[in-house]
Motif scaffolding. Structure first.
Motif, mmCIF file in Angstrom:
data_model
loop_
_atom_site.group_PDB
_atom_site.id
_atom_site.type_symbol
_atom_site.label_atom_id
_atom_site.label_comp_id
_atom_site.label_asym_id
_atom_site.label_seq_id
_atom_site.Cartn_x
_atom_site.Cartn_y
_atom_site.Cartn_z
ATOM 1 N N LEU A 89 0.857 -1.190 0.000
ATOM 2 C CA LEU A 89 0.000 0.000 0.000
ATOM 3 C C LEU A 89 0.890 1.235 0.000
ATOM 4 O O LEU A 89 1.989 1.217 0.559
ATOM 5 N N GLN A 90 0.378 2.299 -0.615
ATOM 6 C CA GLN A 90 1.122 3.563 -0.560
ATOM 7 C C GLN A 90 0.801 4.248 0.765
ATOM 8 O O GLN A 90 -0.341 4.207 1.213
ATOM 9 N N MET A 125 -7.558 -1.900 4.146
ATOM 10 C CA MET A 125 -7.273 -1.760 2.725
ATOM 11 C C MET A 125 -6.492 -2.924 2.159
ATOM 12 O O MET A 125 -5.596 -3.435 2.795
ATOM 13 N N ILE A 127 -5.767 -2.740 -1.402
ATOM 14 C CA ILE A 127 -5.086 -2.179 -2.557
ATOM 15 C C ILE A 127 -5.281 -0.664 -2.532
ATOM 16 O O ILE A 127 -6.322 -0.181 -2.107
ATOM 17 N N GLY A 128 -4.249 0.065 -2.933
ATOM 18 C CA GLY A 128 -4.401 1.528 -2.979
ATOM 19 C C GLY A 128 -3.468 2.221 -2.007
ATOM 20 O O GLY A 128 -2.332 1.780 -1.814
ATOM 21 N N GLY A 129 -3.952 3.276 -1.383
ATOM 22 C CA GLY A 129 -3.058 4.039 -0.530
ATOM 23 C C GLY A 129 -3.762 4.756 0.610
ATOM 24 O O GLY A 129 -4.983 4.884 0.633
ATOM 25 N N ASP A 158 -8.327 6.980 3.043
ATOM 26 C CA ASP A 158 -7.914 5.713 2.429
ATOM 27 C C ASP A 158 -8.786 5.400 1.225
ATOM 28 O O ASP A 158 -9.843 6.005 1.031
ATOM 29 N N SER A 159 -8.311 4.472 0.412
ATOM 30 C CA SER A 159 -9.101 4.051 -0.755
ATOM 31 C C SER A 159 -9.598 2.633 -0.505
ATOM 32 O O SER A 159 -9.607 1.795 -1.393
ATOM 33 N N GLY A 160 -9.994 2.392 0.750
ATOM 34 C CA GLY A 160 -10.433 1.051 1.162
ATOM 35 C C GLY A 160 -11.908 0.792 0.903
ATOM 36 O O GLY A 160 -12.516 1.435 0.036
ATOM 37 N N LYS A 213 -15.271 3.122 -2.333
ATOM 38 C CA LYS A 213 -14.366 4.200 -2.760
ATOM 39 C C LYS A 213 -13.322 4.526 -1.689
ATOM 40 O O LYS A 213 -12.185 4.875 -1.986
ATOM 41 N N GLY A 214 -13.746 4.481 -0.408
ATOM 42 C CA GLY A 214 -12.803 4.811 0.652
ATOM 43 C C GLY A 214 -13.416 5.705 1.706
ATOM 44 O O GLY A 214 -14.586 6.085 1.613
#
Ligand code: ADP
Length: 241
Positions: A89-90, A125, A127-129, A158-160, A213-214
């Protein structure tokens, strides 16, 4: 608190001493690592439950002192960097130049809330950041209590998986989790404690989220600016013998 924590300290402390024992077999070393991981998990749960019962009993007080805010944010980044890397993750920690170096507030509670928010973002999360954005706004002109002229605003985005609208209020209640939360483990205490701490520090904790979306948690707390104090310099850490 003392009765519960002292045995945990013995378990974790001696397990940590054991990890330095070169005569351990590979298998034994792995078992010691499991003791430490489980012990840390248990200590975390114990601390949350103790905090919650102190809040319910009205026994939580603020322990304010001057501390280096930049060090606190650097520590958090360091703390979560490896966890984020392990999940690919970023992790982005952005500190606006309005954030003062030194401040007076309850450092422990501020750290605890941020650890909870960033920890949740990383936990949920796949994937994503995660982006942590911190800035300070002047609160002068409003009713200032105890010289707290600064409002620290920290957003953890977050984009979780996001949180459904019908769950948004409930997740701030003790022991409440969404279905995603139940699957990921945990107690459902972190956000209840975090919101209470934010309010005690003259601020609040809110969230906006869209399923799939997060989420973006926004923490606001009041701080008093502090002068640089030599004693604030962190002592060099030394290896425990
Ligand atoms: P825990 O993480 O131990 O479940 P918390 O009180 O910190 O307890 O969180 C409560 C619930 O809020 C979680 O179980 C989860 O359902 C939801 N939640 C918190 N943070 C996030 C996030 N970043 N993304 C999605 N859901 C979240």
């Amino acid at each position: 608190s003392h009765e519960i924590r002292t045995p945990m300290n013995a378990i974790l402390g001696f397990a940590q001493v054991l990890t330095r024992d070169a005569s351990l077999t590979h298998r034994q070393a792995e078992h010691v690592r499991i003791i430490i991981r489980s012990g840390e998990h248990l200590l975390h749960l114990i601390n949350d439950i103790l905090d919650m019962s102190k809040i319910e009993a009205g026994r939580i007080i603020l322990n304010e002192s001057s501390f280096c805010l930049h060090d606190l944010l650097d520590d958090l980044e360091l703390m979560f960097r490896s966890r984020a890397d392990a999940k690919a993750l970023q992790l982005l920690v952005e500190r606006d130049e309005s954030v003062p170096r030194y401040a007076t507030a309850d450092e422990g509670k501020l750290r605890q809330v941020l650890v909870n928010l960033i920890g949740n973002a990383v936990k949920f999360m796949e994937i994503g950041g995660v982006a942590v954005r911190v800035r300070a706004e002047s609160d002068a002109g409003k009713t200032v209590v105890d010289g707290k002229t600064l409002r620290l605003v920290a957003e953890v985005e977050d984009s979780g998986p996001g949180i459904a609208a019908e769950d948004i209020d409930m997740i701030f209640d003790a022991f409440q989790q969404s279905a995603t939360g139940v699957k990921a483990g945990g107690t459902g205490l972190g956000l209840a404690i975090s919101r209470k701490f934010a309010e005690m520090m003259g601020g609040r904790l809110t969230v906006t989220s869209r399923v799939g979306k997060g989420s973006c948690f926004r923490l606001e707390v009041l701080l008093a600016p502090a002068e640089e104090i030599a004693a604030l310099e962190k002592p060099a850490s030394r290896r425990i013998t």
